[in-house]
Design an enzyme around this catalytic site. Structure first.
Site, PDB file in Angstrom:
ATOM      1  CD  GLU A  24     -50.252 -39.095 -52.212  1.00  0.00           C
ATOM      2  OE1 GLU A  24     -49.990 -40.252 -52.557  1.00  0.00           O
ATOM      3  OE2 GLU A  24     -49.622 -38.106 -52.648  1.00  0.00           O
ATOM      4  CB  CYS A  76     -56.517 -45.717 -53.481  1.00  0.00           C
ATOM      5  SG  CYS A  76     -55.577 -45.987 -51.981  1.00  0.00           S
TER       6      CYS A  76
HETATM    7  P1  NAD Z   1     -63.680 -37.656 -53.296  1.00  0.00           P
HETATM    8  O1  NAD Z   1     -62.681 -37.005 -54.169  1.00  0.00           O
HETATM    9  O2  NAD Z   1     -65.088 -37.680 -53.754  1.00  0.00           O
HETATM   10  O3  NAD Z   1     -63.716 -36.942 -51.868  1.00  0.00           O
HETATM   11  C1  NAD Z   1     -62.542 -36.811 -51.080  1.00  0.00           C
HETATM   12  C2  NAD Z   1     -62.710 -35.598 -50.184  1.00  0.00           C
HETATM   13  O4  NAD Z   1     -62.736 -34.428 -51.007  1.00  0.00           O
HETATM   14  C3  NAD Z   1     -64.035 -35.593 -49.407  1.00  0.00           C
HETATM   15  O5  NAD Z   1     -63.815 -35.084 -48.126  1.00  0.00           O
HETATM   16  C4  NAD Z   1     -64.895 -34.655 -50.233  1.00  0.00           C
HETATM   17  O6  NAD Z   1     -65.917 -34.053 -49.483  1.00  0.00           O
HETATM   18  C5  NAD Z   1     -63.876 -33.641 -50.693  1.00  0.00           C
HETATM   19  N1  NAD Z   1     -64.249 -32.882 -51.897  1.00  0.00           N
HETATM   20  C6  NAD Z   1     -65.123 -33.235 -52.874  1.00  0.00           C
HETATM   21  N2  NAD Z   1     -65.213 -32.258 -53.786  1.00  0.00           N
HETATM   22  C7  NAD Z   1     -64.374 -31.270 -53.397  1.00  0.00           C
HETATM   23  C8  NAD Z   1     -64.007 -30.007 -53.953  1.00  0.00           C
HETATM   24  N3  NAD Z   1     -64.534 -29.554 -55.087  1.00  0.00           N
HETATM   25  N4  NAD Z   1     -63.095 -29.259 -53.298  1.00  0.00           N
HETATM   26  C9  NAD Z   1     -62.530 -29.708 -52.150  1.00  0.00           C
HETATM   27  N5  NAD Z   1     -62.849 -30.894 -51.576  1.00  0.00           N
HETATM   28  C10 NAD Z   1     -63.752 -31.667 -52.201  1.00  0.00           C
HETATM   29  O7  NAD Z   1     -63.123 -39.122 -52.983  1.00  0.00           O
HETATM   30  P2  NAD Z   1     -63.788 -40.251 -52.088  1.00  0.00           P
HETATM   31  O8  NAD Z   1     -64.950 -40.820 -52.833  1.00  0.00           O
HETATM   32  O9  NAD Z   1     -64.000 -39.773 -50.702  1.00  0.00           O
HETATM   33  O10 NAD Z   1     -62.604 -41.315 -52.020  1.00  0.00           O
HETATM   34  C11 NAD Z   1     -62.370 -42.245 -53.011  1.00  0.00           C
HETATM   35  C12 NAD Z   1     -61.218 -41.832 -53.902  1.00  0.00           C
HETATM   36  O11 NAD Z   1     -60.068 -41.589 -53.093  1.00  0.00           O
HETATM   37  C13 NAD Z   1     -60.800 -42.921 -54.853  1.00  0.00           C
HETATM   38  O12 NAD Z   1     -60.487 -42.364 -56.093  1.00  0.00           O
HETATM   39  C14 NAD Z   1     -59.576 -43.527 -54.199  1.00  0.00           C
HETATM   40  O13 NAD Z   1     -58.718 -44.190 -55.088  1.00  0.00           O
HETATM   41  C15 NAD Z   1     -58.944 -42.312 -53.600  1.00  0.00           C
HETATM   42  N6  NAD Z   1     -58.053 -42.663 -52.493  1.00  0.00           N
HETATM   43  C16 NAD Z   1     -56.716 -42.537 -52.689  1.00  0.00           C
HETATM   44  C17 NAD Z   1     -55.836 -42.900 -51.679  1.00  0.00           C
HETATM   45  C18 NAD Z   1     -54.334 -42.782 -51.840  1.00  0.00           C
HETATM   46  O14 NAD Z   1     -53.612 -42.848 -50.840  1.00  0.00           O
HETATM   47  N7  NAD Z   1     -53.835 -42.596 -53.056  1.00  0.00           N
HETATM   48  C19 NAD Z   1     -56.326 -43.389 -50.470  1.00  0.00           C
HETATM   49  C20 NAD Z   1     -57.713 -43.490 -50.311  1.00  0.00           C
HETATM   50  C21 NAD Z   1     -58.569 -43.115 -51.333  1.00  0.00           C
END
Ligand code: NAD
Length: 520
Positions: A283, A317
């Protein structure tokens, strides 16, 4: 039992404000929270810790997070394999009962968890309250859904019994974002757990204390620690290890587009010691739009735009980032919006009157400041009075050129772009001209246009004559299409199906005599 959404408190009432004030103010005494790694019944701290600062007073160190490593993951996998059978063989009634108890446990710690979240994220009290209610809703909704929707189906014919039933998929890695550390964390773990999977969760670096408090609620009601492990740490290290482990069956990921797409790529590789096809639930982000029609009620438009674009500083998001306004009301709406934005109260969430707070951390602050500078010549309005200390970004309104990246890239901050349209249909065309399809809004009093929007707009969640954030469990199952995600629809009737696989028993019941051994 009938599902009901958890009510939220009204903080315009003095009694509600004063009831949480003491807890909120007492939190800094506990700084820094020390977050352990929880592997089965064992908890440990890593030697090196990752620090997270408070967003409005960055001199305050809120959380020190332990950094899980690949060997910690390996240990959780071994423990999980030993305990999976007893967890999946529990009755659905029992697992659902435990999840309902998690909801009660969360409620008993509500003010504390909400306060930890506020200090970690800079979220306003009402935003935090709504998010907390969503976490409760996820527990209750998934507990009931598992009972109502996933019971076995029987097709009995003469001489043949057929049973179609669901089996949990195994080990689910839940990798969660920081922007909804209560609701999304709870929902992403509760769903797979309640249907009998093992969960290994990797919370976001920025909100590990909030996530840890929630994980404790799961354990305290009797969900075995051996089936729900907590591995905090760095995404590119422990997150990546979870994604690539050959025995993790499902990756339940919510986060940014780049990370999500890289997870999809990694998970498609089958390693030599792997005997499962991994499933990835991703997501991701949004570039959400709203169309304001020629005949729109501009009061409704302003009330819908402000919280959608600037609530939690645009770090949702679902946040509004593209505004398409009909030429007949463009100038009037623009003037009113600029005035309304200038009246937004910005400051720390400790003052409950503030509507906008700081962004999550310095990295976001610097990224957003850069975007502001690059687009300075297109700015048409901004909130002028903002605090000078802390990671505050002034909510800003732009009229960027059509080829600007402001129209295409997710910004994840309080920066809104506005463009004039000549017709409603042009608005729909512009809305759909995006890689993302998460949320969208339409402000219109024209039934024909509203119908056209319903038929043609490509969005996971379309909202008419209201704001475009704050989806409620069961009422608005949430999630998008295109590059916004795989369409998991959290809080909806199909969510739990993602964590089970169907199996069929077929038995020939035309007996040809009984064996002597079995009837004695
Ligand atoms: P992010 O992708 O930086 O991190 C999300 C999670 O992934 C964190 O726990 C992070 O530590 C982990 N992560 C980072 N790199 C990784 C890798 N290489 N392998 C595995 N895991 C890894 O996102 P964020 O800054 O925490 O959140 C913001 C983003 O999330 C925005 O783009 C937002 O739109 C999206 N979001 C989407 C929804 C939805 O339901 N569609 C809901 C909330 C947030």
């Amino acid at each position: 039992m009938e599902f009901k959404n958890e009510p939220i408190r009204d903080f315009s009432l003095e009694k509600e404000r004063s009831s949480i004030r003491k807890t909120l103010d007492s939190i800094p005494k506990l700084f820094p929270f020390q977050i352990p790694i929880s592997i089965g019944t064992k908890e440990k701290f890593s030697e090196k810790l990752l620090a997270h600062k408070n967003p409005w007073s960055p001199e305050l160190m809120v959380t020190n997070v332990s950094l899980s490593k690949a060997n910690d993951l390996e240990e959780t996998i071994q423990i999980s394999k030993k305990h999976w059978y007893s967890w999946k063989e529990q009755s659905q009634e029992e697992r659902s009962r435990l999840l309902l108890k998690v909801a009660e446990k969360l409620i008993s710690k509500k003010d504390f968890i909400l306060s930890v979240c506020i200090w970690e994220t800079g979220k306003q009290i009402t935003e935090a309250e709504i998010e907390f209610a969503e976490a409760i809703d996820f527990c209750r909704y998934y507990a009931m859904l598992a009972l109502n929707k996933l019971s076995p189906q029987k097709t009995i014919l003469l001489g043949e019994d057929n049973i179609y039933y669901y089996q949990p998929k195994g080990i689910v890695g839940c990798i969660t974002p920081w922007n909804f550390p209560m609701a999304i964390f709870t929902g992403m773990c509760a769903g797979p757990l309640v249907v009998g999977n093992i969960v290994i969760t990797k919370p976001a670096e920025e909100t590990s204390a909030t996530a840890y408090e929630i994980a404790k609620c799961f354990w305290e009601v009797g969900i075995p620690k051996e089936v729900f492990h907590f591995l905090p740490g760095i995404g590119s290290e422990i997150g990546d290890a979870i994604v690539n482990h050959p025995e993790v069956s499902v990756i339940n990921f919510t986060g940014s587009r780049d990370v999500g797409l890289s997870i999809l790529r990694s998970a498609s590789i089958v390693s030599p010691n792997q005997s499962i096809i991994k499933k990835v639930i991703c997501e991701l982000g949004g570039k959400n739009a709203m169309i304001v029609d020629a005949d729109a009620d501009l009061d409704v438009a302003i009330q819908s735009i402000l919280p959608s674009a600037f609530g939690f500083q645009g770090q949702k998001c679902s946040a509004l980032s593209r505004l398409y306004v009909h030429k007949d009301c463009y100038q009037r709406l623009k003037e009113r919006l600029i005035d309304a934005m200038d009246g937004l109260l910005i400051g720390s969430p400790l003052d409950f009157g503030n509507r906008v707070g700081p962004v999550i951390h310095e990295e976001s602050f610097l990224r957003l400041t850069k975007i502001q500078k690059e687009n300075e010549s297109f700015i048409v309005g901004r909130t002028r009075s903002i605090p000078t200390e802390g990671f505050y970004i002034s909510p800003s309104l732009y009229e960027p050129p059509k080829d600007s990246s402001m129209w295409r890239s997710e910004i994840f901050g309080p920066l809104l772009s506005m463009q004039k349209i000549s017709s409603f249909s042009e608005g729909i065309q512009l809305v759909n001209d995006s890689d993302y399809a998460l949320t969208c809004g339409v402000i219109s009093r024209n039934p024909k246009n509203v119908m056209e929007a319903k038929l043609k707009i490509d969005a996971g969640n379309l909202y008419i004559n209201r704001g475009i954030t704050g989806a409620i469990v069961n009422r608005q199952p949430f999630g998008g299409g295109k590059l916004s995600g795989t369409g998991a629809k959290a809080g909806g009737p199909d969510y739990l199906s993602l964590f089970v696989e169907g199996r069929t028993f077929t038995e020939n019941t035309m007996r040809h005599g009984f064996s002597r051994d079995t009837i004695q």
